[in-house]
Scaffold this motif. Structure first.
Motif, PDB file in Angstrom:
ATOM      1  N   HIS A 153      20.252  74.596  74.832  1.00 54.34           N
ATOM      2  CA  HIS A 153      20.706  75.045  75.737  1.00 54.34           C
ATOM      3  C   HIS A 153      20.177  75.758  77.176  1.00 54.34           C
ATOM      4  O   HIS A 153      20.848  75.478  78.536  1.00 54.34           O
ATOM      5  N   ARG A 154      19.538  76.465  77.029  1.00 52.73           N
ATOM      6  CA  ARG A 154      19.179  76.650  78.515  1.00 52.73           C
ATOM      7  C   ARG A 154      19.340  76.117  79.182  1.00 52.73           C
ATOM      8  O   ARG A 154      18.797  75.895  80.726  1.00 52.73           O
ATOM      9  N   GLY A 155      17.568  75.403  79.001  1.00 62.91           N
ATOM     10  CA  GLY A 155      16.937  74.030  79.595  1.00 62.91           C
ATOM     11  C   GLY A 155      17.872  73.313  80.157  1.00 62.91           C
ATOM     12  O   GLY A 155      17.895  72.632  81.151  1.00 62.91           O
ATOM     13  N   GLN A 156      19.577  72.789  78.732  1.00 64.85           N
ATOM     14  CA  GLN A 156      20.182  72.285  80.007  1.00 64.85           C
ATOM     15  C   GLN A 156      20.912  72.495  80.911  1.00 64.85           C
ATOM     16  O   GLN A 156      21.124  72.252  81.823  1.00 64.85           O
ATOM     17  N   LEU A 157      21.032  74.158  80.930  1.00 65.64           N
ATOM     18  CA  LEU A 157      21.266  74.377  82.332  1.00 65.64           C
ATOM     19  C   LEU A 157      21.054  74.863  83.268  1.00 65.64           C
ATOM     20  O   LEU A 157      20.998  74.682  84.526  1.00 65.64           O
ATOM     21  N   THR A 158      19.094  74.533  83.130  1.00 67.78           N
ATOM     22  CA  THR A 158      18.612  74.462  84.511  1.00 67.78           C
ATOM     23  C   THR A 158      18.488  73.098  84.801  1.00 67.78           C
ATOM     24  O   THR A 158      18.735  72.971  86.463  1.00 67.78           O
ATOM     25  N   VAL A 159      19.073  72.029  83.990  1.00 67.86           N
ATOM     26  CA  VAL A 159      18.902  70.813  84.803  1.00 67.86           C
ATOM     27  C   VAL A 159      19.920  70.573  85.475  1.00 67.86           C
ATOM     28  O   VAL A 159      20.862  70.587  86.707  1.00 67.86           O
TER      29      VAL A 159
ATOM     30  N   ASP B  38      21.687  71.385  92.877  1.00 63.19           N
ATOM     31  CA  ASP B  38      21.175  71.871  93.874  1.00 63.19           C
ATOM     32  C   ASP B  38      20.896  73.230  94.115  1.00 63.19           C
ATOM     33  O   ASP B  38      20.923  73.875  94.811  1.00 63.19           O
ATOM     34  N   ILE B  39      20.781  73.866  93.121  1.00 62.82           N
ATOM     35  CA  ILE B  39      21.394  75.403  92.463  1.00 62.82           C
ATOM     36  C   ILE B  39      19.828  76.183  92.494  1.00 62.82           C
ATOM     37  O   ILE B  39      18.987  75.000  91.585  1.00 62.82           O
ATOM     38  N   PRO B  40      18.919  76.228  93.602  1.00 64.51           N
ATOM     39  CA  PRO B  40      17.295  77.173  93.388  1.00 64.51           C
ATOM     40  C   PRO B  40      17.548  77.409  91.210  1.00 64.51           C
ATOM     41  O   PRO B  40      18.199  78.244  91.310  1.00 64.51           O
ATOM     42  N   VAL B  41      16.337  76.475  90.586  1.00 65.88           N
ATOM     43  CA  VAL B  41      16.723  77.429  89.391  1.00 65.88           C
ATOM     44  C   VAL B  41      15.030  78.505  89.503  1.00 65.88           C
ATOM     45  O   VAL B  41      13.810  78.660  89.721  1.00 65.88           O
ATOM     46  N   PRO B  42      15.419  79.478  88.487  1.00 63.13           N
ATOM     47  CA  PRO B  42      14.438  80.036  88.650  1.00 63.13           C
ATOM     48  C   PRO B  42      13.094  79.358  87.592  1.00 63.13           C
ATOM     49  O   PRO B  42      13.458  78.868  86.825  1.00 63.13           O
ATOM     50  N   GLY B  43      12.442  80.151  87.798  1.00 62.57           N
ATOM     51  CA  GLY B  43      10.335  79.700  86.405  1.00 62.57           C
ATOM     52  C   GLY B  43      11.449  80.704  85.070  1.00 62.57           C
ATOM     53  O   GLY B  43      11.972  81.763  85.095  1.00 62.57           O
ATOM     54  N   VAL B  44      10.873  79.855  84.401  1.00 60.61           N
ATOM     55  CA  VAL B  44      11.287  80.262  83.054  1.00 60.61           C
ATOM     56  C   VAL B  44       9.962  80.722  81.731  1.00 60.61           C
ATOM     57  O   VAL B  44       9.710  81.830  81.822  1.00 60.61           O
ATOM     58  N   TYR B  45       9.285  79.805  82.101  1.00 57.39           N
ATOM     59  CA  TYR B  45       7.937  79.539  81.651  1.00 57.39           C
ATOM     60  C   TYR B  45       7.106  79.709  82.693  1.00 57.39           C
ATOM     61  O   TYR B  45       5.362  79.410  82.809  1.00 57.39           O
ATOM     62  N   GLY B  46       7.453  80.371  84.009  1.00 56.08           N
ATOM     63  CA  GLY B  46       6.045  80.328  84.724  1.00 56.08           C
ATOM     64  C   GLY B  46       6.733  79.641  86.139  1.00 56.08           C
ATOM     65  O   GLY B  46       8.224  79.965  85.678  1.00 56.08           O
TER      66      GLY B  46
ATOM     67  N   ALA C 135       9.943  74.611  90.273  1.00 54.68           N
ATOM     68  CA  ALA C 135       9.276  74.425  91.582  1.00 54.68           C
ATOM     69  C   ALA C 135      10.590  74.659  93.069  1.00 54.68           C
ATOM     70  O   ALA C 135       9.549  75.483  94.227  1.00 54.68           O
ATOM     71  N   ASP C 136      11.280  75.213  92.383  1.00 59.44           N
ATOM     72  CA  ASP C 136      12.176  76.411  93.908  1.00 59.44           C
ATOM     73  C   ASP C 136      10.932  77.411  94.447  1.00 59.44           C
ATOM     74  O   ASP C 136      10.652  78.073  95.419  1.00 59.44           O
ATOM     75  N   ALA C 137      10.441  78.319  93.361  1.00 62.53           N
ATOM     76  CA  ALA C 137       9.959  79.493  93.127  1.00 62.53           C
ATOM     77  C   ALA C 137       9.069  78.773  93.868  1.00 62.53           C
ATOM     78  O   ALA C 137       7.685  79.722  95.065  1.00 62.53           O
TER      79      ALA C 137
END
Length: 172
Positions: A143-149, A155-163, A166-168
């Protein structure tokens, strides 16, 4: 060589996933709680709330021995938060409760069986530690993966999860 216990391994994994999940939840803006990318998708606020409420479900795997989805006397999830601040406050509280339950457990207790049922139908019958990882952590990660999508679509910057994301990294 000292080998970490099952309890210690799960706690270490949980701490890592909780930290990352909180970073993702911090990006969820209150004014987009009603965003729904598809009619079959949950709204952003519902999905975020589900991720948080799953923390209590994980706690049940540690402290209980079963959950019957047809049991009408079972506690219901609390109403969905109405703001990002409320969402994060609930996340922090439920995370602390889950961590304490896991800390108070033991390898022996985590080896006991947990059953997930729908009446007489057994949906899952596993040791508590395995249930916590498979139906708890993996479910939340999904569900966290869904949330990042959702965040990306808004168009909200996505934090790194396992690295780094693209925003970072400044995009591709």
């Amino acid at each position: 060589m000292h080998t970490a216990s099952v309890q210690q391994n799960i706690l270490e994994e949980l701490d890592r996933e909780l930290a990352v999940t909180r970073q993702v939840l911090e990006c969820v803006p209150t004014d987009h709680f009603d965003y729904q990318p598809h009619p079959k998708s949950m709204k952003l606020g519902q999905l975020s709330s589900h991720i948080v409420n799953l923390l209590k479900f994980k706690q049940l795997f540690i402290e209980g021995s079963e959950r019957d989805f047809l049991d009408t006397s079972a506690p219901k999830p609390p109403p969905s938060p109405t703001s990002s601040e409320e969402l994060l406050a609930r996340f922090d509280q439920f995370s602390a409760d889950l961590r304490q339950a896991l800390h108070d457990s033991s390898d022996e207790k985590l080896g006991e069986t947990f059953q997930l049922r729908r009446g007489e139908q057994v949906l899952m019958d596993r040791p508590k530690g395995a249930a916590l990882r498979i139906m708890g952590l993996n479910h939340s990660i999904h569900h966290r993966g869904q949330l990042t999508v959702y965040l990306r679509l808004l168009d909200i910057p996505v934090p790194g999860v396992y690295g780094p994301s693209a925003d970072a990294m400044g995009g591709f």
